[in-house]
Design a protein around this motif. Structure first.
Motif, short mmCIF file in Angstrom:
data_model
loop_
_atom_site.label_atom_id
_atom_site.label_comp_id
_atom_site.label_asym_id
_atom_site.label_seq_id
_atom_site.Cartn_x
_atom_site.Cartn_y
_atom_site.Cartn_z
N GLY A 117 0.81 -1.22 0.14
CA GLY A 117 0.10 -0.04 -0.15
C GLY A 117 0.76 1.30 0.04
N CYS A 144 -12.13 3.95 2.52
CA CYS A 144 -11.04 4.16 2.04
C CYS A 144 -11.16 5.70 1.21
CB CYS A 144 -10.38 3.16 0.95
SG CYS A 144 -8.96 2.60 1.62
N LYS A 163 1.63 6.85 0.84
CA LYS A 163 0.65 6.11 0.65
C LYS A 163 0.63 6.21 -0.92
CE LYS A 163 -3.46 4.84 2.87
NZ LYS A 163 -4.65 5.28 3.57
N ASN A 220 -1.78 6.03 -3.35
CA ASN A 220 -2.93 6.76 -3.96
C ASN A 220 -2.57 7.20 -4.96
OD1 ASN A 220 -4.38 5.59 -1.97
ND2 ASN A 220 -4.94 7.42 -1.08
N SER A 269 -4.26 2.55 -2.20
CA SER A 269 -3.47 2.10 -1.12
C SER A 269 -2.96 0.90 -1.99
CB SER A 269 -4.29 1.22 -0.20
OG SER A 269 -4.98 2.62 0.61
N GLY A 270 -2.26 1.20 -3.31
CA GLY A 270 -1.46 0.21 -3.93
C GLY A 270 -2.10 -0.84 -4.58
#
Ligand SMILES: [Zn+2]
Length: 387
Positions: A25, A116, A357, A359, A378-379
């Protein structure tokens, strides 16, 4: 290694080809890409929209709002490169605001993906100006003075998710209210206001840190020197959010706002449920009969000079500023991705940088404007236009 964890594209800041390696992530490594890329895709941080009323037929302020609508809205926005957004609840009756906040917090509880996407809720009203113009399209019947007890009930219904509130400091009760809000971790944004310069200064002194869609929701005519727009623009403590859809502010004003606060300007869409709709006539529960024309402008059908909100995405706003040569790709993108997070949390955790992060958005510039190719949250790839 799973090939999905390495993304190859042009760095949106430099145009240089890079490999971005993602693990658990987070961005693990960024390296120069030696091979020639077979596409001209860019990679950049995910977009963050602080003001979303709806999109593509989903209306967050519709009293029939269901948990599944909130989930669907997340999906639609991911396709537009939005990895985080702040559902915006506007002025309404106390009970209706409670009900809408409850639905959104339930959606977050029920779905990890929705949770999320929704970084917090933006409550825009009802503690705003009663005056025509500054009040905008908010219902006068429900506008009221700041009430901390009421806000506490709403925050409870929202399970603590209200992260930002738009208020007008023209109410006597606002000083005390702002202090309590800020102490509780809620960001205070000045907006829909007819406040005097002194009242604006007082709000800043006790903790207001933002201006909501500066230059919109105001009187048609203002005193030339002392007015609430200049007072906010002159404050080094306030971040400005602006609707850069090409319709809400003229280019000259966009330039002035951005030049005045190059490091403290944020793009918001203020998108309504008509965003991403084809041109045509529609019925709005706020503005009555509205028209969306082929240029993307949304207005009251019987009064074409009166806008009926925005029908454009944050991605469109970024493109507008680049296309009009007001900002570079890098600066426009930053104002719609890392700056909103910095304004709310003091620093950004979503930079295109090792340790941050993952994103991310992969996009291209083509004859349609900016087009999202992949969205990574998150990956994980949460939207892909290609294999
Ligand atoms: Zn507004």
């Amino acid at each position: 290694m799973d090939k999905n964890t390495i993304f190859e594209a042009l760095d949106y800041r430099t145009n240089n080809p890079i490999n971005v390696e993602v693990e658990k992530g987070y961005i693990k490594r960024i390296s120069e890409c030696k091979e020639e890329l077979d596409s001209a895709y860019y990679i950049a941080p995910g977009l963050v929209d602080l003001q979303v009323n709806g999109f593509k037929g989903i209306d967050l302020n519709n009293l029939e709002l269901q948990v599944s609508d909130v989930d669907d809205l997340c999906e639609v926005l991911l396709k537009k490169g939005i990895t985080n957004f702040y559902p915006t609840i506007i002025t309404n009756s106390d009970e209706r605001i409670t009900s809408l906040l409850t639905t959104i917090s339930l959606a977050c509880e029920n779905s990890a993906k929705t949770n999320c996407c929704i970084a917090g809720i933006h409550l825009e009203g009802p503690f705003i100006s009663l005056e025509d113009g500054p009040r905008g399209a908010h219902a006068k019947a429900f506008v009221k003075a700041p009430d901390w007890e009421l806000f506490t009930k709403w925050q409870h219904a929202a399970k603590g998710k209200i992260r930002m509130i738009t208020l007008s400091p023209e109410w006597a009760a606002s000083t005390n209210f702002i202090q309590k809000c800020v102490a509780s971790g809620v960001v205070l944004s000045i907006g829909h206001t007819a406040a005097s310069p002194e009242q604006i200064q007082e709000a800043i002194k006790v903790g207001a840190t933002m201006s909501t869609h500066l230059g919109n929701a105001s009187h048609a005519k203002l005193p030339r020197h002392q007015n609430y727009i200049f007072e906010q623009l002159a404050s080094d403590n306030l971040w400005s959010t602006i609707i850069a859809d090409g319709f809400h502010l003229p280019d000259s004003l966009l330039k002035i706002f951005i030049k005045t606060k190059p490091n403290k300007t944020i793009l918001v869409s203020d998108a309504t449920s008509f965003a991403d709709f084809p041109a045509g006539d529609y019925t709005s529960h706020i503005g009555g009969e509205v028209t969306l024309d082929s240029s993307g402008r949304l207005f009251i059908k019987d009064n074409p000079n009166m806008l009926a909100g925005s029908a454009q995405s944050l991605l469109w706003c970024v493109h507008q500023l680049i296309e009009k040569k007001i900002l570079s790709l890098k600066d426009a993108w930053n104002m719609a991705s890392i700056k909103p997070t910095e304004a709310l949390f003091g620093s950004s955790n979503n930079l295109l940088q090792v340790g941050h992060k993952a994103n991310l958005v992969i996009f291209e510039k083509n004859n349609k404007g900016l087009e999202i190719i992949k969205t990574i949250q998150s990956g994980a790839i949460v939207f892909s236009k290609i294999n």
